[in-house]
Design an enzyme around this catalytic site. Structure first.
Site, PDB file in Angstrom:
ATOM      1  CG  HIS A 280      -2.015   1.082   1.339  1.00  0.00           C
ATOM      2  ND1 HIS A 280      -2.237   1.747   0.090  1.00  0.00           N
ATOM      3  CD2 HIS A 280      -3.055   1.333   2.295  1.00  0.00           C
ATOM      4  CE1 HIS A 280      -3.142   2.678   0.522  1.00  0.00           C
ATOM      5  NE2 HIS A 280      -3.723   2.438   1.627  1.00  0.00           N
ATOM      6  CG  HIS A 331      -3.596   2.487  -9.958  1.00  0.00           C
ATOM      7  ND1 HIS A 331      -4.868   2.602 -10.019  1.00  0.00           N
ATOM      8  CD2 HIS A 331      -3.280   2.974  -9.033  1.00  0.00           C
ATOM      9  CE1 HIS A 331      -5.217   3.092  -8.880  1.00  0.00           C
ATOM     10  NE2 HIS A 331      -4.507   3.379  -8.246  1.00  0.00           N
ATOM     11  CG  ASP A 390       3.281   4.372  -5.028  1.00  0.00           C
ATOM     12  OD1 ASP A 390       3.438   5.247  -4.148  1.00  0.00           O
ATOM     13  OD2 ASP A 390       2.312   3.567  -4.941  1.00  0.00           O
TER      14      ASP A 390
END
Length: 469
Positions: A280, A331, A390
């Site tokens: 996460h 994603h 990220d």
């Protein structure tokens, strides 16, 4: 006080062997009962668990049951995150506080409402008397996120109205947490550096007149110095991490815990613990690690064939951390693009040139471009993937000279606004405890008296150790 007996590792190894022997679930059962592992549908979409007005994450269209890739869209309370970021940037002002107000209140603040909101947050930044000494510095942790979760739980003891569940009290508690998170994180980091890394301890007090981004840089840096460019770039990072729908793991954790009727400190501590997980909130650190492998092992950063060759090795578990994963690519929802990643890439360019790291940024662009090609070549998968938030986040944090220990904690500092917004929405609109079901795979057994149970051939404890108790 008696000395603690050290249990040999062999004992736990044998316990694990026993567990594996008696705890097996046939994977076919998940298909037989149409069980949606990870609360995911067969097409990868999330199982609908509620309705929200806080955020919308839009990354594809469904056409006769098939996903059609589109450019990603992220909206906070109906407003495009692109508009929020670009307008604050255009007006040369900080936007995280406005974003937090929008998420929690459901509307954009007026100039006077935003000024009042900033004043209230500024007045709330100080921690309770002796809290830093007693709850953070005296019990340091090697991981900032663990210290943050523990500190959030400890705030319960300093709140006389901790169990008052009125709307007014929940909003007051939410604003206090929003204001205090940066301070707790900064002090937890300083405690870690001092007690674990044997470095000097720097404790700076927050300044009420500074924004959240400015206070973070002011408190974590030994000399408290930062440039306006650095503060504004960090502010954009906070805006983009503030919220991402009710289905992400930490936000769903907040809603699940809230639905039980528990207090805000327990619910938010659970969210922090969820975010800590590398699947996460910790992914940006893995991107940095991966890029370091690539920078070291690819001789010519401009040579696409050399980059592809190394990416092949990563996917085949022959290079990198041997996980087979290209971190920061792909994603669950976004297909053609992640709007957060696009905004970060745009805002990183000039700063990278100033910092002399533009070639690194171009290398990351090439990895982002080539990764889908290599996926298809090696795995035969034509799934449309793009860089996610990220992918560039860790690079920007590193340019801001923010230590890796703080990457996930900065995520939490931003996401507390979304967590609190979802908590209040859960309280005011749901009213039912979240309680999904699990299919039992156990058949009834007849009880066996202890004298009739068959002893294992090997003993868990070495000879003589069992007699110590």
């Amino acid at each position: 006080m008696e000395d603690q007996v050290k249990i040999p590792q062999q004992y736990f190894q044998e316990l694990c062997a026993d567990y594996k022997e008696h705890n097996k679930i046939d994977p076919q059962l998940f298909d037989n009962y149409n069980i949606k592992r990870g609360l995911r549908n067969a097409d990868g979409t999330g199982v609908l668990a509620g309705v929200t007005q806080i955020c919308n994450v839009h990354g594809y269209l469904l056409n006769e049951g098939e996903r059609m890739p589109i450019e990603g869209e992220l909206t906070y309370r109906g407003y495009s995150v692109n508009d929020l970021v670009n307008n604050c940037k255009k007006e040369n002002r900080f936007g995280f506080e406005e974003t937090a107000y929008l998420l929690m209140m459901g509307k954009l603040p007026t100039k006077s409402e935003l000024a009042e909101f900033n004043t209230v947050l500024g007045s709330m930044r100080q921690l309770p008397d002796y809290f830093a000494e007693d709850m953070i510095l005296r019990v340091p942790s090697s991981n900032v996120m663990n210290n943050l979760a523990r500190a959030v739980l400890a705030l319960y003891s300093y709140d006389e109205s901790a169990e008052v569940h009125t709307m007014e009290n929940n909003l007051r508690q939410s604003l206090e947490l929003l204001a205090r998170f940066p301070i707790i994180v900064a002090y937890a980091y300083q405690a870690k550096k001092h007690f674990y890394d044997k470095e000097s301890l720097y404790i700076h007090f927050p300044k009420a007149e500074l924004s959240t981004a400015e206070n973070i840089l002011h408190i974590i840096r030994p000399d408290s110095n930062y440039t306006p460019e650095e503060a504004h770039l960090l502010d954009i990072m906070l805006m983009l991490h503030a919220e991402h729908g009710g289905g992400n793991n930490s936000t769903f954790t907040t809603r699940v815990l809230t639905s039980s009727g528990t207090d805000i400190y327990s619910a938010i501590a659970g969210a922090v613990s969820s975010l800590k997980g590398p699947k996460h909130g910790g992914a940006n650190i893995k991107v940095i690690e991966m890029m370091n492998y690539i920078k070291t092992n690819v001789e010519d950063w401009s040579n696409e064939e050399q980059i592809k060759d190394y990416l092949r090795k990563i996917i085949n578990k022959q290079a990198g951390d041997r996980s087979g994963l290209i971190y920061g690519i792909g994603h669950a929802i976004y297909t053609l693009s992640d709007p957060r990643a696009k905004l970060l890439r745009e805002n990183a360019e000039e700063f990278a040139k100033q910092k002399g790291r533009y070639e690194e940024l171009l290398l990351m662009d090439r990895v982002a471009k080539l990764a889908p090609e290599v996926f298809y070549e090696v795995k035969g998968e034509k799934k449309v993937v793009c860089p996610n938030v990220d992918f560039y986040a860790g690079f920007i944090y590193s340019m801001l000279e923010i230590p890796e220990e703080l990457y996930t904690a900065l995520f939490a500092i931003a996401r507390i606004s979304g967590w609190c917004a979802h908590r209040v929405e859960e309280i005011t609109t749901s009213g039912r405890i979240i309680r999904p079901a699990y299919k039992s795979a156990v058949h009834p057994l007849d009880y066996v008296a202890i004298e009739d149970r068959i002893e294992p051939k090997s003993k868990h404890l070495p000879k003589g150790l069992s007699n110590l108790f």
